[in-house]
Design an enzyme around this catalytic site. Structure first.
Site, PDB file in Angstrom:
ATOM      1  CG  ASN A  10      47.637  38.039  32.558  1.00 56.23           C
ATOM      2  OD1 ASN A  10      48.289  37.021  32.797  1.00 56.23           O
ATOM      3  ND2 ASN A  10      47.592  39.067  33.394  1.00 56.23           N
ATOM      4  CD1 TRP A  11      45.565  32.645  29.336  1.00 50.28           C
ATOM      5  CD2 TRP A  11      46.300  30.532  29.551  1.00 50.28           C
ATOM      6  NE1 TRP A  11      45.235  31.964  28.186  1.00 50.28           N
ATOM      7  CE2 TRP A  11      45.673  30.661  28.288  1.00 50.28           C
ATOM      8  CE3 TRP A  11      46.847  29.285  29.900  1.00 50.28           C
ATOM      9  CZ2 TRP A  11      45.568  29.605  27.390  1.00 50.28           C
ATOM     10  CZ3 TRP A  11      46.743  28.234  29.001  1.00 50.28           C
ATOM     11  CH2 TRP A  11      46.101  28.387  27.762  1.00 50.28           C
ATOM     12  CE  LYS A  12      44.768  38.542  35.671  1.00 47.29           C
ATOM     13  NZ  LYS A  12      43.949  39.442  36.448  1.00 47.29           N
ATOM     14  CG  HIS A  98      49.155  42.383  35.750  1.00 47.66           C
ATOM     15  ND1 HIS A  98      48.430  42.302  36.921  1.00 47.66           N
ATOM     16  CD2 HIS A  98      48.275  42.199  34.735  1.00 47.66           C
ATOM     17  CE1 HIS A  98      47.160  42.060  36.604  1.00 47.66           C
ATOM     18  NE2 HIS A  98      47.040  41.987  35.302  1.00 47.66           N
ATOM     19  CD  GLU A 100      46.367  40.192  39.043  1.00 44.88           C
ATOM     20  OE1 GLU A 100      47.009  39.300  38.460  1.00 44.88           O
ATOM     21  OE2 GLU A 100      45.187  40.465  38.760  1.00 44.88           O
ATOM     22  CD  GLU A 170      45.476  44.748  32.855  1.00 39.63           C
ATOM     23  OE1 GLU A 170      44.746  43.982  32.248  1.00 39.63           O
ATOM     24  OE2 GLU A 170      46.324  44.378  33.672  1.00 39.63           O
ATOM     25  N   GLY A 176      39.120  41.643  37.634  1.00 40.84           N
ATOM     26  CA  GLY A 176      38.554  40.476  38.305  1.00 40.84           C
ATOM     27  C   GLY A 176      37.358  40.805  39.185  1.00 40.84           C
ATOM     28  CB  SER A 216      35.654  43.207  34.246  1.00 36.71           C
ATOM     29  OG  SER A 216      36.060  42.890  35.571  1.00 36.71           O
ATOM     30  N   GLY A 237      41.758  38.814  31.310  1.00 36.37           N
ATOM     31  CA  GLY A 237      42.079  37.874  32.389  1.00 36.37           C
ATOM     32  C   GLY A 237      41.107  36.715  32.388  1.00 36.37           C
ATOM     33  N   GLY A 238      40.094  36.788  33.254  1.00 39.70           N
ATOM     34  CA  GLY A 238      39.133  35.698  33.443  1.00 39.70           C
ATOM     35  C   GLY A 238      38.560  35.131  32.149  1.00 39.70           C
TER      36      GLY A 238
END
Ligand code: 13P
Length: 252
Positions: A10-12, A98, A100, A170, A176, A216, A237-238
């Site tokens: 997931n590149w956000k 998600h 966010e 999640e 993150g 993470s 993510g990251g």
């Protein structure tokens, strides 16, 4: 039950089109056909990247997804993207719920249930995300919260619709933050979520539905997490923004 692992990036809201294209090329160089035989791979890219990525991914075995869609079919919703638009790119998958989106854009379980309907009407595969906040975990409400997210988001679906869904647990406190849920903590919620699905949709769907873990995930912890009996891969993510890390997780 044999559930094929899925590792999804997931590149956000990251990468310009040029940088994103470079990252995608690096990922394609690092992930080989043999890896995709072991594990499904998906990339959830920003909307602006989807068409060009769709061309590049064609024939690679890697699936393309979007990170959100609107809950209405079409109309006066300036700035929004509908499920039908995504299907016309075409993309195959969409993330819904998600944390966010829930946290910063006020998306509620009932709105997410509508988004899932729009996605399914357009034959998009849904990855439905859920998970508790730190406060909810510390007050020992996490099981209750997660159960409600599953019930209110999914229980209106037919068994047929449900059988094609993917879930992603999640925990908000692990996203993150560098703080991963321990493999045991994640396994507990995954098993519990599978129970919730079993209670409503029966054994066959519960034992075949894939439940990803996100928060993470890194090359150093992926193997331990993925070894858990109810964890069927990861939503990254990251670490998905680094071609080497992402491909190491795919191979974990
Ligand atoms: P991180 O891997 O950066 O914690 O993000 C997880 C996530 O939100 C994936 O959807």
């Amino acid at each position: 039950m044999n559930r094929k692992r899925l590792v999804a990036g997931n590149w956000k809201m990251n990468t310009s089109l040029n940088d994103g294209f470079q990252l995608l090329s690096d990922i394609l160089e690092n992930i080989k056909e043999a890896d995709i035989e072991q594990s499904d791979v998906s990339i959830f890219a920003p909307f602006t990247h989807l068409k060009i990525f769709q061309n590049s991914l064609n024939g690679s075995g890697i699936k393309l997804g979007a990170q959100n869609c609107h809950h209405e079919k079409s109309g006066a919703y300036t700035g929004e993207i509908s499920a039908e638009m995504l299907a016309s790119v075409p993309v195959e998958q969409v993330l819904i719920g998600h944390s966010e989106r829930r946290q910063y854009f006020g998306e509620t379980n009932s709105m997410l249930a509508q988004k899932i309907d729009r996605a399914l009407e357009n034959d998009l595969q849904v990855i439905y995300c859920f998970g508790e906040t730190l406060e909810e975990r510390e007050s020992e409400k996490h099981i209750e919260i997660v159960t409600r997210q599953l019930e209110e988001g999914l229980f209106h679906l037919t068994s047929d619709q449900m059988s094609n869904l993917i879930l992603a647990y999640e925990p908000v406190w692990a996203i993150g933050t560098g703080k991963t849920a321990s493999a045991g903590q994640a396994q507990e919620i995954h098993a519990e979520s599978r129970n919730v699905i079993r209670g409503k949709f029966g054994e066959e769907i519960a034992s075949s539905i894939r439940i990803l873990y996100g928060g993470s995930v890194k090359p150093s912890n992926a193997r331990e997490l993925f070894a858990m009996p109810d964890i069927d891969g990861g939503l990254i993510g990251g670490a998905a923004l680094d071609a080497i890390s992402f491909s190491e997780i795919v191979k974990a």
